[in-house]
Design an enzyme around this catalytic site. Structure first.
Site, short mmCIF file in Angstrom:
data_model
loop_
_atom_site.label_atom_id
_atom_site.label_comp_id
_atom_site.label_asym_id
_atom_site.label_seq_id
_atom_site.Cartn_x
_atom_site.Cartn_y
_atom_site.Cartn_z
N TRP A 104 0.83 -1.21 0.00
CA TRP A 104 0.00 0.00 0.00
C TRP A 104 0.86 1.26 0.00
O TRP A 104 0.53 2.24 -0.67
CB TRP A 104 -0.99 -0.02 1.17
CG TRP A 104 -1.95 -1.16 1.07
CD1 TRP A 104 -2.06 -2.23 1.90
CD2 TRP A 104 -2.94 -1.37 0.04
NE1 TRP A 104 -3.04 -3.09 1.46
CE2 TRP A 104 -3.59 -2.59 0.33
CE3 TRP A 104 -3.32 -0.65 -1.10
CZ2 TRP A 104 -4.62 -3.10 -0.48
CZ3 TRP A 104 -4.34 -1.17 -1.91
CH2 TRP A 104 -4.97 -2.38 -1.58
N ASP A 173 -1.69 6.39 6.42
CA ASP A 173 -2.70 5.43 5.99
C ASP A 173 -2.92 4.46 7.15
O ASP A 173 -2.04 3.67 7.47
CB ASP A 173 -2.20 4.69 4.74
CG ASP A 173 -3.18 3.63 4.24
OD1 ASP A 173 -4.24 3.43 4.88
OD2 ASP A 173 -2.88 3.00 3.20
N LYS A 197 -11.86 -2.41 6.70
CA LYS A 197 -11.11 -3.27 7.60
C LYS A 197 -11.66 -3.14 9.02
O LYS A 197 -12.06 -4.12 9.62
CB LYS A 197 -9.62 -2.91 7.60
CG LYS A 197 -8.78 -3.48 6.46
CD LYS A 197 -9.22 -3.08 5.09
CE LYS A 197 -8.39 -3.66 3.98
NZ LYS A 197 -7.65 -2.68 3.21
C1 LIG Z 1 -7.12 -2.14 2.08
C2 LIG Z 1 -6.10 -1.09 2.17
C3 LIG Z 1 -6.03 -0.03 1.25
C4 LIG Z 1 -6.94 0.07 0.05
O1 LIG Z 1 -8.19 0.51 0.39
P1 LIG Z 1 -9.29 0.83 -0.72
O2 LIG Z 1 -10.41 1.33 0.11
O3 LIG Z 1 -9.58 -0.45 -1.44
O4 LIG Z 1 -8.75 1.87 -1.64
C5 LIG Z 1 -5.06 0.93 1.44
N1 LIG Z 1 -4.20 0.87 2.48
C6 LIG Z 1 -4.24 -0.12 3.39
C7 LIG Z 1 -3.28 -0.12 4.52
C8 LIG Z 1 -5.19 -1.13 3.26
O5 LIG Z 1 -5.23 -2.11 4.17
#
Ligand SMILES: *Cc1c(COP(=O)(O)O)cnc(C)c1O
Length: 362
Positions: A104, A173, A197
């Site tokens: 990511w 993030d 998540k």
């Molecule tokens: C799942 C995830 C993403 C992607 O998320 P989307 O909503 O599908 O864009 C980005 N960063 C992390 C750390 C993730 O676990």
């Protein structure tokens, strides 16, 4: 009849707390005596105002955010944030640091580079397949922000402590560990999390921005790609992801009612993760893929002696009512995602399954 629910170890979309799902089910046709479903209510109604304000307020309470912070809901998932952050915060001649700790982070870096922004990757763990969190993290003087991924969903690592940046705001993030532990918010300028998540259904991203950080943003951008648009309209410049915001509010209420604080939430998460890591460390059969000091409490990644055994492990687990244990397609192996909503009962069921699988196949 309600079909049997499995022990859900999916990485995302992932398990939600059962009481939240039941609450949604019970109020789905008639939300708060409105005679309408939450999916049928105008976002300009007092009903929805109450929903979004409640979600924002609970996020503020849990993260201890005062009114120097915005709490926003933006569509496009975490992936749109990868693009919006450099777009909003890197003007001409400005630069930012990125720490690359996995898939990511790599995508976030790519989105800045596509826009021809000047960024530096100041630390990376790519040399060892992202199995650890780098310690030495230099900062570029004058950098606008330092971007990190707090929990690496695919590689199963996390920042246990956050980097010292000498006052440069961290932009983080937190898609796979938001609300799983208390945070030193004074270190951050912006945090974001795709909901699927730890928060709710996919499609919604929660973003918190420090107001003084937002004031430094570029203004010459399309409305929907500017944080200031969302901040000025309480996330309702256009139709927001109403159902997602409603669910996030219920999930945050569940955390408050079940655990009270993020310190208590974190203690529960540490307890659950320790149970699975103990099984892994006590066996010559399972092998954890993340360096011990970098292990994630949310995504427990491990390998078995052979790929055949890994396949059998995933298939046998499913037969026993445990799903979602296959590792990400980019790394293989196995992964148990145990976010806030994962119950102790699910973790104990997995522990027992792992122990008996080893006895039978080890
Ligand atoms: C799942 C995830 C993403 C992607 O998320 P989307 O909503 O599908 O864009 C980005 N960063 C992390 C750390 C993730 O676990």
């Amino acid at each position: 009849m309600t079909a049997q629910r499995i022990h859900n170890f999916n990485a995302g979309p992932a398990a939600l707390p059962l009481p939240v799902l039941e609450k949604i089910q019970a109020s789905f046709l008639n939300f708060n005596d409105s005679g309408m479903s939450i999916t049928e209510i105008s976002h300009r109604s007092s009903h929805f105002d109450a929903v979004i304000n409640d979600a924002v307020e609970r996020a503020r309470q849990l993260l201890k955010l005062d009114d120097t912070w915005h709490v926003l809901f933006i569509q496009g998932g975490a992936s749109l944030q990868f693009a919006m952050i450099p777009m909003n915060f890197l003007g001409q001649g400005q630069t930012a640091d990125y720490i690359n700790t996995g898939t990511w982070s790599t995508k976030a870096i790519k989105e800045a580079q596509i826009q021809k922004k000047t960024i530096q990757v100041t630390a990376s763990s790519e040399d060892k397949n992202f199995s650890y969190i780098p310690e030495a993290i230099p900062c570029t003087p004058g950098a606008r922000y330092v971007h990190i991924t707090t929990n690496n969903t695919i590689k199963g690592t996390r920042f246990a402590q956050f980097p010292e940046t000498g006052g440069i705001p961290l932009v983080a993030d937190m898609s796979s560990d938001i609300f799983s532990r208390p945070l030193p918010m004074e270190k951050f300028g912006l945090i974001y999390a795709g909901a699927q998540k730890n928060l709710g259904p996919s499609g919604t991203c929660m973003v918190s921005i420090k107001k003084d950080f937002l004031e430094t943003a570029e203004d010459d951008l399309p409305s929907m790609l500017k944080y200031s648009t969302y901040a000025a309209k309480n996330s309702m410049y256009n139709t927001p992801p109403c159902f997602g915001i409603y669910t996030i509010g219920l999930v945050l209420k569940w955390i408050q009612e079940q655990f009270g604080t993020l310190e208590k939430m974190a203690a529960f998460n540490e307890q659950k993760a320790a149970i699975l890591y103990d099984v892994i460390d006590g066996s010559g059969f399972y092998r954890g893929t993340a360096r011990k000091d970098s292990r994630s409490l949310m995504n427990v990644t491990f390998r078995l002696p052979t790929e055949e055994l890994e396949k059998k492990f995933v298939a046998d687990a499913l037969k026993k009512g445990m799903g979602g244990l296959k590792g990400h397609r980019s790394v293989g192996g196995c992964r148990a995602s145990i976010y806030n909503a994962a119950t102790m009962e699910s973790v104990m069921a997995l522990k027992e399954f792992m122990t008996s699988f080893e006895k039978e196949n080890g």
